[in-house]
Design an enzyme around this catalytic site. Structure first.
Site, mmCIF file in Angstrom:
data_model
loop_
_atom_site.group_PDB
_atom_site.id
_atom_site.type_symbol
_atom_site.label_atom_id
_atom_site.label_comp_id
_atom_site.label_asym_id
_atom_site.label_seq_id
_atom_site.Cartn_x
_atom_site.Cartn_y
_atom_site.Cartn_z
ATOM 1 N N HIS A 140 18.080 17.737 -7.967
ATOM 2 C CA HIS A 140 17.490 17.772 -9.306
ATOM 3 C C HIS A 140 17.973 18.949 -10.145
ATOM 4 O O HIS A 140 17.587 19.076 -11.308
ATOM 5 C CB HIS A 140 15.957 17.822 -9.190
ATOM 6 C CG HIS A 140 15.425 16.902 -8.124
ATOM 7 N ND1 HIS A 140 15.560 15.539 -8.207
ATOM 8 C CD2 HIS A 140 14.785 17.150 -6.945
ATOM 9 C CE1 HIS A 140 15.022 14.976 -7.120
ATOM 10 N NE2 HIS A 140 14.552 15.939 -6.345
ATOM 11 N N ASP A 147 29.679 18.554 -9.798
ATOM 12 C CA ASP A 147 31.105 18.809 -10.057
ATOM 13 C C ASP A 147 31.941 18.599 -8.795
ATOM 14 O O ASP A 147 33.026 18.024 -8.854
ATOM 15 C CB ASP A 147 31.311 20.240 -10.583
ATOM 16 C CG ASP A 147 30.871 20.381 -12.037
ATOM 17 O OD1 ASP A 147 30.582 19.359 -12.678
ATOM 18 O OD2 ASP A 147 30.826 21.528 -12.522
ATOM 19 N N HIS A 160 17.412 9.567 -0.371
ATOM 20 C CA HIS A 160 16.177 10.356 -0.299
ATOM 21 C C HIS A 160 15.213 9.651 0.629
ATOM 22 O O HIS A 160 15.066 8.427 0.551
ATOM 23 C CB HIS A 160 15.531 10.500 -1.678
ATOM 24 C CG HIS A 160 16.454 11.125 -2.671
ATOM 25 N ND1 HIS A 160 16.755 12.462 -2.655
ATOM 26 C CD2 HIS A 160 17.184 10.573 -3.661
ATOM 27 C CE1 HIS A 160 17.634 12.712 -3.619
ATOM 28 N NE2 HIS A 160 17.919 11.587 -4.236
ATOM 29 N N LEU A 161 14.576 10.417 1.482
ATOM 30 C CA LEU A 161 13.591 9.827 2.391
ATOM 31 C C LEU A 161 12.414 9.266 1.612
ATOM 32 O O LEU A 161 11.939 8.163 1.875
ATOM 33 C CB LEU A 161 13.099 10.891 3.371
ATOM 34 C CG LEU A 161 14.169 11.416 4.335
ATOM 35 C CD1 LEU A 161 13.827 12.804 4.813
ATOM 36 C CD2 LEU A 161 14.342 10.463 5.503
ATOM 37 N N SER A 162 11.945 10.036 0.653
ATOM 38 C CA SER A 162 10.778 9.633 -0.137
ATOM 39 C C SER A 162 11.238 8.862 -1.375
ATOM 40 O O SER A 162 12.404 8.934 -1.769
ATOM 41 C CB SER A 162 9.983 10.868 -0.568
ATOM 42 O OG SER A 162 10.772 11.687 -1.427
ATOM 43 N N ARG A 167 7.003 10.183 -7.397
ATOM 44 C CA ARG A 167 6.581 11.575 -7.247
ATOM 45 C C ARG A 167 6.653 12.290 -8.609
ATOM 46 O O ARG A 167 6.722 11.654 -9.648
ATOM 47 C CB ARG A 167 7.458 12.246 -6.179
ATOM 48 C CG ARG A 167 7.363 11.516 -4.823
ATOM 49 C CD ARG A 167 8.181 12.194 -3.760
ATOM 50 N NE ARG A 167 7.674 13.544 -3.483
ATOM 51 C CZ ARG A 167 8.334 14.446 -2.755
ATOM 52 N NH1 ARG A 167 9.509 14.142 -2.237
ATOM 53 N NH2 ARG A 167 7.813 15.645 -2.562
ATOM 54 N N ARG A 171 11.388 15.217 -10.224
ATOM 55 C CA ARG A 171 12.214 14.593 -9.179
ATOM 56 C C ARG A 171 12.863 13.291 -9.659
ATOM 57 O O ARG A 171 13.644 12.686 -8.942
ATOM 58 C CB ARG A 171 11.368 14.298 -7.932
ATOM 59 C CG ARG A 171 10.847 15.527 -7.246
ATOM 60 C CD ARG A 171 10.132 15.186 -5.942
ATOM 61 N NE ARG A 171 9.190 16.242 -5.595
ATOM 62 C CZ ARG A 171 9.504 17.332 -4.900
ATOM 63 N NH1 ARG A 171 10.727 17.500 -4.446
ATOM 64 N NH2 ARG A 171 8.586 18.253 -4.635
HETATM 65 C C1 DHK Z 1 14.058 15.763 -0.199
HETATM 66 C C2 DHK Z 1 13.670 16.921 -0.778
HETATM 67 O O1 DHK Z 1 13.739 18.061 -0.129
HETATM 68 C C3 DHK Z 1 13.115 16.941 -2.138
HETATM 69 O O2 DHK Z 1 13.353 18.154 -2.799
HETATM 70 C C4 DHK Z 1 13.601 15.786 -2.981
HETATM 71 C C5 DHK Z 1 14.139 14.481 -0.937
HETATM 72 C C6 DHK Z 1 13.382 14.479 -2.233
HETATM 73 C C7 DHK Z 1 13.834 13.315 -0.037
HETATM 74 O O3 DHK Z 1 12.954 12.514 -0.328
HETATM 75 O O4 DHK Z 1 14.510 13.176 0.992
HETATM 76 O O5 DHK Z 1 12.929 15.770 -4.202
#
Ligand code: DHK
Length: 212
Positions: A140, A147, A160-162, A167, A171
């Protein structure tokens, strides 16, 4: 390609490996290089890429860098309600297994430092065929990573896991996405396996829609 979903720990078993198809491998599109006076030297490229360009019958396995950013070393103990209970070592093991069925070589790294990620992306530019990147919070914020990815000229799948879109607003924006062929979020560790599957396809075809 954007795949989103609610994070699920499990997921379907890996499919059997696909026969590697004939290559229609083209050099990656040149970088725009706006404002530069001297063009960037062409990257050295991986052994797989060079063999494919030469039309060699027997190809080395394509190499994929799987890069993880800040705080992902703490998976398993870090906000398990958000990131799950699996560790980064679990994710690496799943990636190894999936890579084997897909016929990929993987290099798996994690760092808490932006510059280290940039170094690995620059290394990938010369030795790898694709990148899976979960840059953590740097997703983010980091123009430097954007670059580096833009210069690498490799297919990139952002993971991204989430589900970052469920959220906080900060993000929702990703610099990485500007250089990514696809984005997978919200599917937990399974997202990494899907990313490898997508990359295997992109590497062989080098013609992913909307890709590089
Ligand atoms: C992992 C992080 O550490 C967050 O800062 C991101 C990401 C989301 C994840 O979902 O894997 O915003």
């Amino acid at each position: 390609m954007v795949v989103q979903g609610n994070m699920a720990a499990g997921g379907p078993q890996a499919k059997p490996s696909r026969e590697r198809r004939g290559l229609s491998c083209q050099p990656a599109a040149a970088n725009a290089g706006g404002g530069r006076t001297a063009p960037l030297a062409p990257p050295r490229r991986s052994a797989y890429y060079k063999a494919a360009l030469l039309g060699r019958e027997s190809l080395p396995l394509p190499t994929v860098f799987i890069l993880n950013g800040p705080n992902l070393n703490l998976l398993g103990v870090r906000e398990p309600a958000v990131y799950g209970r699996g560790t980064l070592a679990d994710i690496e093991a799943r990636c190894q297994a999936r890579a084997q069925t897909l016929g990929l070589e993987i290099v798996f790294h994690q760092t808490n430092h932006e510059g280290q990620l940039v170094d690995w992306i620059q290394q990938a530019r010369e030795t790898a065929d694709g990148i899976v990147l979960n840059a953590g919070a740097l997703t983010h914020t980091s123009v430097a990573i954007l670059d580096a990815l833009s210069t690498a000229g490799l297919p990139v799948i952002e993971v991204h896991l989430s589900n970052i879109f469920r959220r906080e607003r900060f993000r929702h924006h990703s610099y990485v996405s500007l250089a990514a062929s696809g984005v997978i979020c919200g599917l937990g560790a399974h997202g990494y396996e899907l990313a490898l599957e997508a990359l295997a396809n992109l590497i062989v075809n080098r013609s992913g829609e909307g890709g590089q």
